[in-house]
Write a protein that holds these residues in place. Structure first.
Motif, mmCIF file in Angstrom:
data_model
loop_
_atom_site.group_PDB
_atom_site.id
_atom_site.type_symbol
_atom_site.label_atom_id
_atom_site.label_comp_id
_atom_site.label_asym_id
_atom_site.label_seq_id
_atom_site.Cartn_x
_atom_site.Cartn_y
_atom_site.Cartn_z
ATOM 1 N N VAL A 298 10.234 -16.185 -8.919
ATOM 2 C CA VAL A 298 9.258 -16.404 -9.984
ATOM 3 C C VAL A 298 7.874 -16.703 -9.404
ATOM 4 O O VAL A 298 6.862 -16.140 -9.850
ATOM 5 N N VAL A 299 7.825 -17.575 -8.410
ATOM 6 C CA VAL A 299 6.533 -17.926 -7.810
ATOM 7 C C VAL A 299 5.899 -16.705 -7.147
ATOM 8 O O VAL A 299 4.698 -16.457 -7.282
ATOM 9 N N THR A 300 6.691 -15.935 -6.439
ATOM 10 C CA THR A 300 6.158 -14.732 -5.799
ATOM 11 C C THR A 300 5.669 -13.737 -6.842
ATOM 12 O O THR A 300 4.609 -13.119 -6.666
ATOM 13 N N ALA A 301 6.398 -13.563 -7.915
ATOM 14 C CA ALA A 301 5.998 -12.614 -8.965
ATOM 15 C C ALA A 301 4.696 -13.033 -9.634
ATOM 16 O O ALA A 301 3.905 -12.171 -10.027
ATOM 17 N N THR A 302 4.448 -14.328 -9.752
ATOM 18 C CA THR A 302 3.239 -14.788 -10.435
ATOM 19 C C THR A 302 2.050 -14.949 -9.488
ATOM 20 O O THR A 302 0.914 -14.793 -9.916
ATOM 21 N N THR A 303 2.294 -15.288 -8.235
ATOM 22 C CA THR A 303 1.173 -15.534 -7.313
ATOM 23 C C THR A 303 0.792 -14.326 -6.481
ATOM 24 O O THR A 303 -0.360 -14.208 -6.068
ATOM 25 N N VAL A 304 1.714 -13.444 -6.181
ATOM 26 C CA VAL A 304 1.440 -12.273 -5.346
ATOM 27 C C VAL A 304 1.940 -11.011 -6.059
ATOM 28 O O VAL A 304 2.883 -10.356 -5.611
ATOM 29 N N PRO A 305 1.306 -10.654 -7.173
ATOM 30 C CA PRO A 305 1.793 -9.484 -7.906
ATOM 31 C C PRO A 305 1.627 -8.185 -7.121
ATOM 32 O O PRO A 305 2.387 -7.232 -7.331
ATOM 33 N N GLY A 306 0.673 -8.155 -6.188
ATOM 34 C CA GLY A 306 0.491 -6.956 -5.377
ATOM 35 C C GLY A 306 1.695 -6.684 -4.493
ATOM 36 O O GLY A 306 2.084 -5.532 -4.288
ATOM 37 N N LEU A 307 2.291 -7.750 -3.944
ATOM 38 C CA LEU A 307 3.488 -7.592 -3.121
ATOM 39 C C LEU A 307 4.658 -7.090 -3.958
ATOM 40 O O LEU A 307 5.385 -6.186 -3.544
ATOM 41 N N MET A 308 4.813 -7.660 -5.144
ATOM 42 C CA MET A 308 5.925 -7.263 -6.006
ATOM 43 C C MET A 308 5.752 -5.834 -6.534
ATOM 44 O O MET A 308 6.735 -5.180 -6.840
ATOM 45 N N ALA A 309 4.518 -5.356 -6.610
ATOM 46 C CA ALA A 309 4.253 -4.011 -7.118
ATOM 47 C C ALA A 309 4.302 -2.953 -6.018
ATOM 48 O O ALA A 309 4.182 -1.766 -6.311
ATOM 49 N N ARG A 310 4.499 -3.368 -4.777
ATOM 50 C CA ARG A 310 4.533 -2.411 -3.668
ATOM 51 C C ARG A 310 5.736 -1.474 -3.826
ATOM 52 O O ARG A 310 6.874 -1.914 -3.919
ATOM 53 N N PRO A 311 5.473 -0.162 -3.831
ATOM 54 C CA PRO A 311 6.576 0.785 -4.002
ATOM 55 C C PRO A 311 7.503 0.820 -2.787
ATOM 56 O O PRO A 311 7.070 0.699 -1.664
ATOM 57 N N VAL A 312 8.790 0.960 -3.068
ATOM 58 C CA VAL A 312 9.791 1.054 -2.003
ATOM 59 C C VAL A 312 10.302 2.490 -1.919
ATOM 60 O O VAL A 312 10.319 3.079 -0.841
ATOM 61 N N ALA A 313 10.721 3.022 -3.034
ATOM 62 C CA ALA A 313 11.209 4.410 -3.080
ATOM 63 C C ALA A 313 10.948 4.952 -4.472
ATOM 64 O O ALA A 313 11.586 4.516 -5.439
ATOM 65 N N GLY A 314 10.013 5.858 -4.590
ATOM 66 C CA GLY A 314 9.696 6.439 -5.893
ATOM 67 C C GLY A 314 9.112 5.390 -6.822
ATOM 68 O O GLY A 314 8.144 4.725 -6.502
ATOM 69 N N ALA A 315 9.737 5.218 -7.997
ATOM 70 C CA ALA A 315 9.264 4.247 -8.985
ATOM 71 C C ALA A 315 9.826 2.846 -8.752
ATOM 72 O O ALA A 315 9.461 1.904 -9.447
ATOM 73 N N VAL A 316 10.685 2.691 -7.780
ATOM 74 C CA VAL A 316 11.297 1.392 -7.482
ATOM 75 C C VAL A 316 10.347 0.600 -6.585
ATOM 76 O O VAL A 316 9.899 1.086 -5.554
ATOM 77 N N ASN A 317 10.050 -0.629 -7.013
ATOM 78 C CA ASN A 317 9.165 -1.476 -6.217
ATOM 79 C C ASN A 317 9.892 -2.746 -5.759
ATOM 80 O O ASN A 317 11.061 -2.961 -6.098
ATOM 81 N N VAL A 318 9.178 -3.571 -5.001
ATOM 82 C CA VAL A 318 9.765 -4.801 -4.449
ATOM 83 C C VAL A 318 10.216 -5.731 -5.565
ATOM 84 O O VAL A 318 11.285 -6.359 -5.482
ATOM 85 N N GLY A 319 9.446 -5.832 -6.643
ATOM 86 C CA GLY A 319 9.808 -6.697 -7.772
ATOM 87 C C GLY A 319 11.112 -6.288 -8.424
ATOM 88 O O GLY A 319 11.936 -7.127 -8.792
#
Length: 146
Positions: A77-98
């Motif tokens: 939760v803290v990572t999703a709210t404080t570092v949204p850029g990290l959670m939005a980083r794509p991993v494969a196609g439309a799948v991201n870290v979040g």
């Protein structure tokens, strides 16, 4: 006539009915010494080494498991709210870290449940069942509730 069962819910059984229409089963008179004898038995079992060992095994698994899971959830939760850029980083196609972290929450929930059930089956259930049988035998032997 009153019904002395503490688990009896008069509203649930007599909802929408008049008081005269509700037929209560007769309560069974208990011997005067039975509650104190049963209470003594349960206190004796609670103080026993076998009961303390079952509780110790339970705590040894549940406390670290709950702390680890809550820390993992709070980190998500803290990572999703404080570092949204990290959670939005794509991993494969439309799948991201979040998305992977969110699926990881579900996965860890199922893994923790499986581990708890396995731990209970292997390390606590048999001892708890033996305590239950011993307690029932003691209550029958001392004239407690049968």
């Amino acid at each position: 006539m009153t019904y002395d069962d503490p688990w009896y819910d008069a509203l649930a059984s007599g909802w929408g009915e008049s008081a005269a229409a509700v037929a209560l089963p007769p309560s069974r008179p208990e011997p005067a010494a039975a509650p104190s004898a049963a209470a003594d038995i349960y206190l004796e079992v609670q103080r026993s080494a076998a009961f303390q060992e079952v509780r110790r095994r339970y705590r040894r698994f549940v406390v670290p498991g709950a702390v680890a899971f809550l820390l993992w959830y709070v980190a998500y939760v803290v990572t999703a709210t404080t570092v949204p850029g990290l959670m939005a980083r794509p991993v494969a196609g439309a799948v991201n870290v979040g998305m992977l972290a969110g699926l990881g929450q579900f996965l860890t929930t199922f893994l923790l449940t499986w581990a708890y059930v396995r731990h209970a089956r292997l390390r606590r259930d048999r001892a708890a069942l033996e305590l239950r049988w011993d307690t029932q035998e003691l209550t029958r032997g001392r004239g407690g509730a049968s």
